[in-house]
Scaffold this motif. Structure first.
Motif, mmCIF file in Angstrom:
data_model
loop_
_atom_site.group_PDB
_atom_site.id
_atom_site.type_symbol
_atom_site.label_atom_id
_atom_site.label_comp_id
_atom_site.label_asym_id
_atom_site.label_seq_id
_atom_site.Cartn_x
_atom_site.Cartn_y
_atom_site.Cartn_z
ATOM 1 N N THR A 127 24.472 -56.703 14.860
ATOM 2 C CA THR A 127 25.815 -56.154 15.068
ATOM 3 C C THR A 127 25.745 -54.677 15.414
ATOM 4 O O THR A 127 26.410 -54.218 16.338
ATOM 5 N N GLU A 128 24.924 -53.929 14.685
ATOM 6 C CA GLU A 128 24.809 -52.492 14.933
ATOM 7 C C GLU A 128 24.325 -52.211 16.344
ATOM 8 O O GLU A 128 24.893 -51.374 17.059
ATOM 9 N N ILE A 129 23.317 -52.926 16.786
ATOM 10 C CA ILE A 129 22.803 -52.734 18.141
ATOM 11 C C ILE A 129 23.901 -53.027 19.155
ATOM 12 O O ILE A 129 24.142 -52.244 20.076
ATOM 13 N N TRP A 130 24.591 -54.142 18.968
ATOM 14 C CA TRP A 130 25.645 -54.562 19.890
ATOM 15 C C TRP A 130 26.790 -53.546 19.932
ATOM 16 O O TRP A 130 27.268 -53.167 20.994
ATOM 17 N N VAL A 131 27.231 -53.073 18.756
ATOM 18 C CA VAL A 131 28.333 -52.111 18.679
ATOM 19 C C VAL A 131 27.953 -50.796 19.340
ATOM 20 O O VAL A 131 28.727 -50.233 20.115
ATOM 21 N N MET A 132 26.762 -50.294 19.063
ATOM 22 C CA MET A 132 26.351 -49.010 19.621
ATOM 23 C C MET A 132 26.202 -49.081 21.144
ATOM 24 O O MET A 132 26.467 -48.117 21.847
ATOM 25 N N GLU A 133 25.814 -50.251 21.657
ATOM 26 C CA GLU A 133 25.664 -50.408 23.110
ATOM 27 C C GLU A 133 26.999 -50.660 23.814
ATOM 28 O O GLU A 133 27.141 -50.356 24.985
ATOM 29 N N ASN A 134 27.965 -51.239 23.106
ATOM 30 C CA ASN A 134 29.197 -51.693 23.754
ATOM 31 C C ASN A 134 30.466 -50.956 23.342
ATOM 32 O O ASN A 134 31.562 -51.436 23.617
ATOM 33 N N SER A 135 30.328 -49.815 22.685
ATOM 34 C CA SER A 135 31.525 -49.061 22.325
ATOM 35 C C SER A 135 31.280 -47.568 22.470
ATOM 36 O O SER A 135 30.146 -47.104 22.411
ATOM 37 N N LYS A 136 32.365 -46.867 22.641
ATOM 38 C CA LYS A 136 32.288 -45.411 22.728
ATOM 39 C C LYS A 136 32.130 -44.842 21.325
ATOM 40 O O LYS A 136 32.561 -45.454 20.348
ATOM 41 N N PRO A 137 31.552 -43.635 21.209
ATOM 42 C CA PRO A 137 31.423 -43.013 19.889
ATOM 43 C C PRO A 137 32.771 -42.861 19.200
ATOM 44 O O PRO A 137 33.796 -42.675 19.849
ATOM 45 N N GLY A 138 32.742 -42.954 17.891
ATOM 46 C CA GLY A 138 33.953 -42.801 17.099
ATOM 47 C C GLY A 138 34.089 -41.410 16.523
ATOM 48 O O GLY A 138 34.686 -41.218 15.470
ATOM 49 N N VAL A 139 33.520 -40.407 17.183
ATOM 50 C CA VAL A 139 33.585 -39.017 16.734
ATOM 51 C C VAL A 139 34.719 -38.320 17.471
ATOM 52 O O VAL A 139 34.882 -38.494 18.672
#
Length: 125
Positions: free
Chosen positions: A41-53
């Motif tokens: 999930t972490e790999i998928w989220v980091m590759e498929n979403s913009k930063p949440g900062v």
């Protein structure tokens, strides 16, 4: 994964380093809102979403198997603890006539090693 309940402590799924509390993706990774294992999930989220900062809200990328959960940044508590709101679009509720899905929301405050649920609402369908 079910709806969160007021007063419950939710331990981190993935430890949240205080340096990463400003990235809503990292906050989301610490919560039990995921349909699959945390590593993939972490790999998928980091590759498929913009930063949440630097944003007030972040919604995870949903793919049909994963619900699109929204995390909103709230003002810090009086003790300066990080606070967020979690909006989950559905929770399967089993009834005599089958099942139905109800959305739920929770307000959470950061504690050492997890989150304290300050308020929780199961919305009526």
């Amino acid at each position: 994964m079910g709806a969160f309940t007021k007063g419950h402590f939710i331990p981190d799924v993935k430890p949240l380093n205080p340096r990463n509390e400003n990235d809503l993706r990292e906050v989301a990774m610490s919560l039990p809102i995921w349909e699959s294992d945390i590593k993939s999930t972490e790999i998928w989220v980091m590759e498929n979403s913009k930063p949440g900062v630097g944003v007030d809200q972040w919604t995870n990328p949903a793919d049909g198997a994963q619900s699109a959960v929204t995390i909103r940044r709230l003002a810090d508590s009086a003790t300066e603890a990080t606070r967020v709101s979690v909006d989950h679009p559905s929770l399967k509720v089993f009834t005599a006539s089958g099942g139905r899905y109800l959305p739920w929301s929770a307000t959470m405050e950061r504690r050492r090693g997890g989150w304290l649920v300050m308020d929780a609402i199961k919305h009526q369908g």
